[in-house]
Every structure is written in structure tokens, then in C-alpha cells.
Design a protein around this motif. Structure first.
Motif, PDB file in Angstrom:
ATOM      1  N   ARG A  60      -7.312  -6.875   9.386  1.00 36.44           N
ATOM      2  CA  ARG A  60      -6.944  -5.549   9.856  1.00 36.44           C
ATOM      3  C   ARG A  60      -7.842  -5.201  11.037  1.00 36.44           C
ATOM      4  NH1 ARG A  60      -4.118  -1.176   7.410  1.00 36.44           N
ATOM      5  NH2 ARG A  60      -4.997   0.818   8.004  1.00 36.44           N
TER       6      ARG A  60
ATOM      7  N   TYR B 221       1.675   3.045   2.392  1.00 34.88           N
ATOM      8  CA  TYR B 221       2.586   3.087   3.531  1.00 34.88           C
ATOM      9  C   TYR B 221       3.923   2.481   3.128  1.00 34.88           C
ATOM     10  CZ  TYR B 221      -1.245   4.032   6.790  1.00 34.88           C
ATOM     11  OH  TYR B 221      -2.292   4.575   7.464  1.00 34.88           O
TER      12      TYR B 221
ATOM     13  N   SER C 244      -5.382   3.753   0.587  1.00 32.46           N
ATOM     14  CA  SER C 244      -4.943   2.583  -0.169  1.00 32.46           C
ATOM     15  C   SER C 244      -5.125   1.305   0.632  1.00 32.46           C
ATOM     16  CB  SER C 244      -3.489   2.744  -0.601  1.00 32.46           C
ATOM     17  OG  SER C 244      -2.639   2.741   0.502  1.00 32.46           O
ATOM     18  N   SER C 245      -4.938   1.365   1.966  1.00 28.32           N
ATOM     19  CA  SER C 245      -5.130   0.122   2.716  1.00 28.32           C
ATOM     20  C   SER C 245      -6.613  -0.218   2.841  1.00 28.32           C
ATOM     21  CB  SER C 245      -4.472   0.216   4.097  1.00 28.32           C
ATOM     22  OG  SER C 245      -4.917   1.347   4.781  1.00 28.32           O
ATOM     23  N   GLN C 246      -7.464   0.820   2.859  1.00 29.17           N
ATOM     24  CA  GLN C 246      -8.904   0.535   2.848  1.00 29.17           C
ATOM     25  C   GLN C 246      -9.312  -0.082   1.515  1.00 29.17           C
ATOM     26  OE1 GLN C 246     -11.159   0.866   5.403  1.00 29.17           O
ATOM     27  NE2 GLN C 246      -9.291   1.219   6.550  1.00 29.17           N
TER      28      GLN C 246
ATOM     29  N   ARG D 246       1.286  -0.332  10.076  1.00 25.30           N
ATOM     30  CA  ARG D 246      -0.092  -0.592   9.593  1.00 25.30           C
ATOM     31  C   ARG D 246      -0.170  -0.567   8.071  1.00 25.30           C
ATOM     32  NH1 ARG D 246      -2.436   1.833  14.656  1.00 25.30           N
ATOM     33  NH2 ARG D 246      -0.540   1.799  15.833  1.00 25.30           N
ATOM     34  N   CYS D 247       0.832  -1.111   7.395  1.00 26.23           N
ATOM     35  CA  CYS D 247       0.855  -1.015   5.947  1.00 26.23           C
ATOM     36  C   CYS D 247       0.005  -2.099   5.300  1.00 26.23           C
ATOM     37  CB  CYS D 247       2.280  -1.099   5.424  1.00 26.23           C
ATOM     38  SG  CYS D 247       3.073  -2.665   5.719  1.00 26.23           S
ATOM     39  N   SER D 248      -0.458  -3.088   6.051  1.00 29.20           N
ATOM     40  CA  SER D 248      -1.368  -4.121   5.534  1.00 29.20           C
ATOM     41  C   SER D 248      -0.716  -5.086   4.570  1.00 29.20           C
ATOM     42  CB  SER D 248      -2.583  -3.518   4.816  1.00 29.20           C
ATOM     43  OG  SER D 248      -3.359  -2.822   5.715  1.00 29.20           O
ATOM     44  N   ARG D 249       0.603  -5.117   4.517  1.00 30.26           N
ATOM     45  CA  ARG D 249       1.195  -5.989   3.504  1.00 30.26           C
ATOM     46  C   ARG D 249       1.109  -7.453   3.882  1.00 30.26           C
ATOM     47  NH1 ARG D 249       6.575  -3.581   1.196  1.00 30.26           N
ATOM     48  NH2 ARG D 249       6.579  -5.672   0.359  1.00 30.26           N
TER      49      ARG D 249
ATOM     50  N   THR E  84       0.853  -1.176   0.000  1.00 31.15           N
ATOM     51  CA  THR E  84       0.000   0.000   0.000  1.00 31.15           C
ATOM     52  C   THR E  84       0.896   1.236   0.000  1.00 31.15           C
ATOM     53  OG1 THR E  84      -0.053   0.010   2.386  1.00 31.15           O
ATOM     54  CG2 THR E  84      -1.798  -1.189   1.284  1.00 31.15           C
TER      55      THR E  84
ATOM     56  N   GLU F  90      -2.255  -8.461   2.822  1.00 33.16           N
ATOM     57  CA  GLU F  90      -2.373  -8.631   1.379  1.00 33.16           C
ATOM     58  C   GLU F  90      -1.794  -9.968   0.928  1.00 33.16           C
ATOM     59  OE1 GLU F  90       0.038  -5.957  -0.970  1.00 33.16           O
ATOM     60  OE2 GLU F  90      -1.588  -5.779  -2.395  1.00 33.16           O
TER      61      GLU F  90
ATOM     62  N   LEU G 231      -7.449  -1.940  -0.230  1.00 34.64           N
ATOM     63  CA  LEU G 231      -6.953  -3.322  -0.173  1.00 34.64           C
ATOM     64  C   LEU G 231      -7.954  -4.222   0.530  1.00 34.64           C
ATOM     65  CD1 LEU G 231      -3.378  -4.340   0.662  1.00 34.64           C
ATOM     66  CD2 LEU G 231      -5.208  -5.558   1.733  1.00 34.64           C
TER      67      LEU G 231
END
Lengths: 271, 251
Positions: free
Chosen positions: B57, A39, A160-162, B42-45, A37, B48, A164
Motif C-alpha cells: 500500500r 471499502y 479497516s485497511s490499516q 484503495r480497498c487493499s483487496r 476491507t 490482502e 489489514l
């Protein structure tokens, strides 16, 4: 020349908006060439990361790792070379604020006037003081709490994370409420978030030096119509303050300048 | 507890860092919780990359931990594919971790008042029943480290050993509802035994009245089980899969 920069900028913005949905979708099919994302993102084997996010992680955990430093290299290099193009050319939140401002300009029949830049003598440095103060206080609070707190208000990362988790789980989480809240306020205060509060943008402009791509008044004589000042979304004077950290190289003033029809008067130049 | 004592306990353990909850786990390779909260951007990788949709999350219910990754073992456990540790950009997950056996998410704990096999043995020792019974081997069979992390004592009683990595698959599959007979206590966070501020706060949040749909245990569960008859209506089980009525080659 006229309106050309605006067209390319809108294309880049729309492609970025598309990408935040396409990248998770490709990852669902296990195509992981591009992943992440705003981040933090990997394109091929190049690691890119929001310099503020990584700096906060280093700041709160009091450790520095090579991965973190390596992922900061490319974004910082881009800022040094091209200025804060991230904000104006790619950030999805900036596109939304422009949509809100456009929507407001359509509502003139109800007596609502469209926004114009309100540049005054010395207002640029006042804006700079406010946003660096916000960044500093935010970093201080993040240090006290021991959590990268500013990531909770980093608009491009949240969006962008939302996107995702919307693609992957078909749901969104509470952080989107915050984005909608500041977006509603955009209707009343012109680009207040990007100008005064956005910690990511403030942190990026710390790397803007005297050199790099700048808006510059090439022709010394112009008709002084001040169209560029009125059109500037950051409410600065593009003719004299092109090298100010407030400027994010959007090129709106260059498109707006009526003198540019006859001969190049205001334009991008590398210094 | 005096005021000073309460203040000391509250401030000395950073109130902004995470709090403990059973079966709510960090992704594999996560460093200790207070360090994790410092490092996670909190980059969500990890979310993913997870092919099983195990990592989620965290939402507003997790207060300041909103946006950080969690595995809710009761819904979907970690299957130890080890794809998430290498993608972490800050080292909140140990990026060099490759082997599933070296993971330390937590330790599973069996609740002997709920586990069907323990209940059966108790029943048998008290002389209430004799003879044959189908025993539940679900956790033993589901465990990815079978016969290492869970061993069957006397071929009947599941016992968790030190090898347990805390992936939570046994929690996901455990048939006792709604409270599971096996739960994962996450490591790195403060656990139930050395319960500090986080655990007490968690208990206040989680306290819910045990009504008609709540869990029963011990004597009450035994009584309820005695009422089950093998004749008459077949019991309905909740399952998220469907089976064909007839199969080819089977009569």
C-alpha cells in the motif's frame, strides 16, 4: 427492555472491530471465505462495497460496470430497510468516538463537563445542509482531480485497511495519522465528524426513505423530560424527527427514555 | 520554455494522477495509469490476496496516490500467480485476466553499462582479458518466461524481447548493487523516452549524489573489478538466506 438495545449494539460494534483483524488473519492462512476491507468486501460470493466508493469510481471514470452495481445492491437495500445502521451499529470509527466521549465523561473531576446534545429548533436541517454540502463539494473535487478523493477521508475504510496492513506487514501508513487527528478533535467537538463531515454516512442517508425502520413515539403522552433529546448523539429530537436522514437508529434515546420502564413510549417501528 | 508552455504542459496532463518511477509497478492487469487512478478505490483487496506480499500500500511519499497498490520490484517482484485481478471490485485490474503471459505490467530494460556480461564482452573485445570467466545468468535463469522474454545472444548477452511482461523478477534477482543492471519501465505510465511532466518531476525527486555507496559504471567499474583478487580474503556478499556448513551425502 431497558438498556437492551445498547448491549446488542456494543456487541455488534466489538465484533466488527474484531473482524477487521480476524479477516486479514484468516486470509493469511488462505481462508478466503470473507475477504476485503470496508471499502469493498466479499462474503462468500456476495460482493459488498461502500456505495460512495463505488459511486466515486463510476463518477470519475465515467464508466459503469455490472460488478460495481451488483456490489452496491446489498448495502443500499440494508439502508432502505433498516436506515443508517451501518454508522451506529458497525462502524469502527463510531465506536472510537463513543470511547472518546466516555473518556470525557470520566474527567469531570478536572472541571470538564460530559457532552450533552444541544438540540435547537431548526438545527437538524442546518446540520443536514452542512453535511450534504460537504459531500457535494467533495464529489466535485473528486471529479475535477479524477481520483476518488473522498476515500482518503473515509474513516471506516481507512481503519479497516490499516488493520489489514498491520496484520499482514506489521506496519501502518500515514492515513492513520489522519484518523488520530480527527479522533483527537472529537474530544472537543461532540461527534462532529459523524454529524457533519463523514462522506460515507451522508451518502448512505441519501437512500433513507420514508419507509423502513424508524424511531417513533408510540405513546402520545409522555412526561416531556427531554432525556432522549439530551442523549441523542446526532443532536436531533427523537420524538419528532425519527424519520429524518440525520437519525442513524442507534437506539440510545430508546434506552434513555425513563417512560419506557412503565409502558413502551419510544421505540423502533417499521413504517 | 515560456510560461504559457509550462502551464499548458502542467494542466493538460492531470497533475493529480500518478507519476513515473522505475521499478515501481502496478499489480498485473492494471489498466492505463490515468484510468487506474480513477477506478482504484484503495480497498487493499489485491494487497490482502497477494500470497507473496509483493503488493504494498503506497504511503504518503506517493502524494495523492496514497493507499493505491504498488509492486516495488527491487524488494519483491510479482510472481504472476494471477490471484489479484479477479478480486478487484471496480475493474481497475482487468478482472478477466487469467494467464500470466498476457500481463503487461511493463518492459524490462538492460543497462549495458552495468550488466556484468556486457562488461565482460567489452573487456574481452578490447583485449584486456582472455580465457575463462564465470558469467552471470541470473536474469535469464530467474525469468518465468525463460528463453522467451529473455534470450541469450551469443550464449552470453541477455536481450529482452517483446514477450516480456514486466513482472520484475529479474530486477529483484539482479546482483549489481545498489543500482540494478536491469530495470522495469512500467507501461501505461509515461515512459522514459516520451518523458513528459511525470518523468521530469520524478527525476528531480530521485536525484541523489553518487558518493562512496553510489553506483559506478563503465570504465570506473572495470577498474574496480580489476582490483579484485582471487587470492586473500573472500568477498562478502549480502544474502538473505543461510546455508548449512555441511550437507548429508556431500563431502
Amino acid at each position: 427492555m431497558f438498556q437492551r438495545i445498547g448491549f446488542y449494539r456494543r456487541c455488534a460494534q466489538l465484533l466488527t472491530l474484531l473482524a477487521i483483524f480476524i479477516i486479514p488473519l484468516l486470509n493469511l492462512y488462505e481462508i478466503t471465505f470473507v475477504k476485503g476491507t470496508f471499502y469493498s468486501m466479499d462474503i462468500g460470493d456476495v460482493a459488498l462495497a461502500d456505495p460512495l466508493a463505488v459511486f466515486q469510481a463510476m463518477f470519475t471514470s465515467r464508466t459503469i460496470s455490472l460488478i460495481m452495481l451488483a456490489s452496491m445492491v446489498v448495502p443500499v437495500f440494508l439502508v432502505v430497510l433498516f436506515g443508517r445502521v451501518w454508522c451506529s451499529w458497525f462502524c469502527p470509527y463510531y465506536l472510537f468516538t463513543e470511547a472518546v466521549a466516555w473518556g470525557r465523561s470520566r474527567l469531570s473531576v478536572f472541571g470538564i463537563k460530559p457532552f450533552t446534545g444541544r438540540y435547537r429548533e431548526g438545527s437538524t436541517s442546518r446540520q443536514n445542509i452542512i453535511r450534504y454540502l460537504v459531500l457535494g463539494v467533495g464529489l466535485l473535487l473528486a471529479g475535477i482531480a479524477g481520483i476518488p478523493l473522498l476515500n482518503l477521508v473515509s474513516a471506516p475504510g481507512i481503519i479497516s485497511s490499516q488493520a489489514l496492513i498491520l496484520v499482514k506487514f506489521r506496519t501502518v501508513s500515514f492515513e492513520l495519522v489522519f484518523i488520530l487527528f480527527i479522533l483527537v478533535l472529537e474530544f472537543f467537538f461532540f461527534k462532529y465528524w459523524c454529524r457533519l463531515f463523514c462522506p460515507t454516512g451522508s451518502f448512505l442517508s441519501l437512500f433513507q426513505g420514508r419507509r423502513g425502520l424508524k424511531v417513533k413515539k408510540i405513546e402520545l403522552e409522555c412526561r416531556s423530560c427531554h432525556t432522549c433529546i439530551r442523549s441523542c448523539p446526532m443532536q436531533i429530537n427523537p420524538m419528532t424527527e425519527g424519520d429524518n436522514p440525520m437519525c442513524h437508529n442507534c437506539g440510545i434515546c430508546i434506552d434513555a427514555c425513563p417512560d419506557n420502564h412503565k409502558q413502551p413510549t419510544l421505540g423502533f417501528r417499521f413504517r | 520554455m515560456g510560461f504559457v508552455e509550462a502551464l499548458r504542459q502542467r494542466l493538460n496532463q492531470n497533475p493529480f494522477k500518478g507519476f513515473f518511477r522505475l521499478n515501481r509497478l502496478r499489480p498485473p492487469g492494471a489498466v492505463a495509469e490515468d484510468h487506474f487512478m480513477e477506478l482504484c478505490i484503495r480497498c487493499s483487496r489485491c494487497i490482502e490476496i497477494c500470497p507473496y506480499d509483493s503488493i504494498r500500500r503506497a504511503d504518503i511519499y506517493a502524494s495523492l496516490q496514497i493507499g493505491t497498490p504498488y509492486i516495488y520490484a527491487e524488494d519483491k517482484a510479482c510472481y504472476l500467480c494471477m490471484k489479484c485481478p479477479p478480486v478487484c471490485p471496480t475493474g481497475a485490474l482487468d478482472t478477466r485476466l487469467r494467464k500470466g503471459e498476457e500481463v503487461a505490467i511493463g518492459k524490462a530494460v538492460i543497462d549495458q553499462d552495468l550488466c556484468l556480461n556486457y562488461l565482460y564482452v567489452k573487456e574481452e573485445e578490447s583485449g584486456k582479458v582472455t580465457g575463462m570467466a564465470t558469467i552471470c545468468n541470473t536474469c535469464f535463469n530467474a525469468c518465468p518466461l525463460r528463453d522467451k522474454a529473455i534470450v541469450m545472444e551469443k550464449f552470453l548477452l541477455p536481450v529482452i524481447t517483446e514477450e516480456c511482461v514486466g513482472c520484475g523478477i529479474c530486477v529483484e534477482k539482479c546482483p549489481t548493487q545498489p543500482r540494478r543492471a536491469v530495470n522495469v519501465v512500467p507501461t501505461g505510465m509515461i515512459d522514459e523516452k516520451s518523458s513528459g511532466y511525470y518523468y521530469r518531476r520524478n527525476r528531480v525527486r530521485q536525484s541523489q549524489p553518487e558518493g562512496d555507496r553510489g553506483a559506478v559504471s563503465g570504465e570506473e567499474l572495470l577498474e574496480r573489478k580489476e582490483q579484485i583478487s582471487t587470492f586473500g580474503e573472500t568477498p562478502q556478499f549480502k544474502s538473505d538466506f543461510s546455508t548449512d556448513g555441511s550437507m548429508e551425502g556431500w563431502e
